[in-house]
Design an enzyme around this catalytic site. Structure first.
Site, PDB file in Angstrom:
ATOM      1  N   ALA A  26       0.849  -1.192   0.000  1.00  0.00           N
ATOM      2  CA  ALA A  26       0.000   0.000   0.000  1.00  0.00           C
ATOM      3  C   ALA A  26       0.881   1.237   0.000  1.00  0.00           C
ATOM      4  CB  ALA A  26      -0.898   0.008   1.232  1.00  0.00           C
ATOM      5  N   LYS A  27       0.321   2.366  -0.234  1.00  0.00           N
ATOM      6  CA  LYS A  27       1.031   3.642  -0.070  1.00  0.00           C
ATOM      7  C   LYS A  27      -0.018   4.720   0.137  1.00  0.00           C
ATOM      8  CE  LYS A  27       5.356   5.011  -0.196  1.00  0.00           C
ATOM      9  NZ  LYS A  27       6.513   4.203   0.240  1.00  0.00           N
TER      10      LYS A  27
END
Ligand code: NAD
Length: 418
Positions: A107-108
């Site tokens: 994720a980011k």
């Protein structure tokens, strides 16, 4: 009429994935799923500034894949960040976690803002509101943020506190990279540099480098660069050059790192250090050293300067410091590259240890953390090296091939719901 076809960051990430999918002969069905991100949340939210005005900020949280476990990835505060870049970085996190065998997806997150222009008070309000906006995705079993550019342990403490206030109890495992006082891990600050150090020493052994004292140059004397320089110098290498955004310093006999650190603390930069000659960042990259550690920003070694690199080994501390066109040039020239995907993975590995310690509410001493980090990152290095040798591909493609295979296996065995 020529049409400009600029490749975006996400398209470039997809191209790297395509190359790995080709190497492992991934089916078209599996490729189509893994080429896209699973979820992308865009939020626009107001923050009251110190002058009484209100500014509406835009932020994102993207989860690329969660087949192997909760999503994991940093949060970036930067004025030029875009959804496209966040998607690319989320995909990279999926491969990075899989490449080193962590039970996480990728994720980011990001907020388009300039943290240097905001007060602590404004940053706290921005962080708490952003955390609230993306809270539907977060949680120790769902998605666990960490620091990235422009954020730090304090930012993580605010996010952890916000999630805890919503839950009515402390949820320490909701973020990593926190201060030790609120469930952070010993050894987290040095972890990316320590991982890079362990890998560099393994690669020097593998390459049978016989230089009496191997020399090294570090571009970017920040958190990653400083730890790597200090730890490799303690391991017996001679640091001859370092740089920051203002330029570099070079002394072929070796830099006095303690004096340099004193200078940096006083001046806020390494430039002007007396016991060395001044060089540019471009000159630093082309020095005749055993090890080069680009630990600053992306796209520093490109098709323009790859052929001029004289280092035997490059440890790619910064994400994407080597542009895709430079990879084959370095490979042809016999330069051994430890790619970013594992070179700086010490950060996420110790983040994983932090999450495990928070969940079990039992904390390890730094020595134990470092021993476990050494085990995980060295195992990953040899798995990638064997793939590289067996398939006659460079280390980056080998790391991607291994990682994509692991994620594809998890996705396939779980099947398609419903
Ligand atoms: P940092 O901000 O602490 O340090 C960056 C350093 O690079 C500074 O010394 C800065 O002056 C210098 N710099 C900036 N632009 C430059 C340029 N154009 N030329 C030369 N030097 C320049 O950042 P950091 O945390 O050390 O991160 C560096 C890289 O490592 C980034 O790509 C980051 O994504 C990656 N990384 C960091 C961590 C971490 O936990 N800190 C973990 C994994 C990856």
């Amino acid at each position: 009429m020529a049409v400009e076809t600029r490749v975006t960051a996400f398209q470039s990430a997809q191209q790297r994935f395509d190359a790995a999918a080709e190497v492992i002969g991934l089916s078209d069905d599996a490729r189509r799923g893994l080429r896209e991100v699973k979820r992308e949340l865009t939020v626009h939210f107001p923050v009251r500034l110190d002058n009484g005005g209100v500014h509406v900020f835009t932020g994102w949280r993207v989860q690329h894949n969660i087949s192997r476990g909760p999503a994991k990835g940093g949060i970036r505060y930067h004025p030029l960040v875009t959804l496209d870049l966040v998607k690319a970085l989320a995909m990279l996190m999926t491969w990075k976690c899989a490449a080193v065998g962590l039970p996480y997806g990728g994720a980011k997150g990001a907020v388009a803002c300039d943290p240097l222009k905001l007060s602590q008070n404004e940053l706290e309000h921005l962080t708490r509101r952003y955390a609230t906006e993306i809270a539907i995705l977060l949680g120790p079993e769902k998605d666990i943020p960490a620091p990235d550019m422009g954020t730090n342990p304090q930012t993580m403490a605010w996010i952890m506190d916000t999630i805890s206030m919503h839950s009515g109890h402390s949820v320490t495992a909701s973020v990593t990279g926190k201060p030790v006082d609120v469930g952070g891990s010993e050894g987290r600050v040095d972890a990316p540099g320590r991982g890079a150090t362990y890998l560099t020493l393994e690669a020097l052994k593998y390459l049978h480098v016989e230089d009496e004292i191997p020399t090294m140059a570090v571009q970017g004397y920040g958190q990653v660069g400083r730890s790597t320089a200090r730890l490799l110098s303690e391991a017996g290498l001679r640091v001859v050059a370092v740089s920051d955004s203002k330029g570099g310093v070079y002394n072929p006999k070796g830099l006095d790192l303690a004096a340099l650190e004193e200078h940096r603390q006083v001046r806020g930069s390494i430039s002007g250090f007396k016991k060395a000659e001044n060089i540019t960042n471009e000159e630093l990259l082309e020095l005749p050293v055993t090890v080069l550690v680009p630990a600053a920003v992306q796209d520093q070694i490109t098709a323009d300067n790859a052929a001029k690199i004289r280092a035997r080994l490059i440890t790619e501390g910064a994400n994407a410091a080597i542009a895709p066109e430079a990879d084959p040039i370095l490979h042809e020239a016999g330069t051994f590259v430890i790619p970013d995907i594992i070179a700086n993975a010490g950060g996420v590995i110790v983040s994983y240890f932090e999450w495990v310690q928070d969940l079990q509410a039992f904390f390890w001493e730094e020595e134990e953390i470092n021993t476990k980090l050494h085990h995980v990152i060295t195992r990953a290095f040899y798995e990638i090296l064997h793939t590289s040798v067996n398939k006659r591909i460079d280390m980056r493609l080998a790391a991607y091939a291994l990682a994509v295979q692991r994620v594809a296996n998890a996705t396939t065995v779980r099947g398609i719901y419903p």
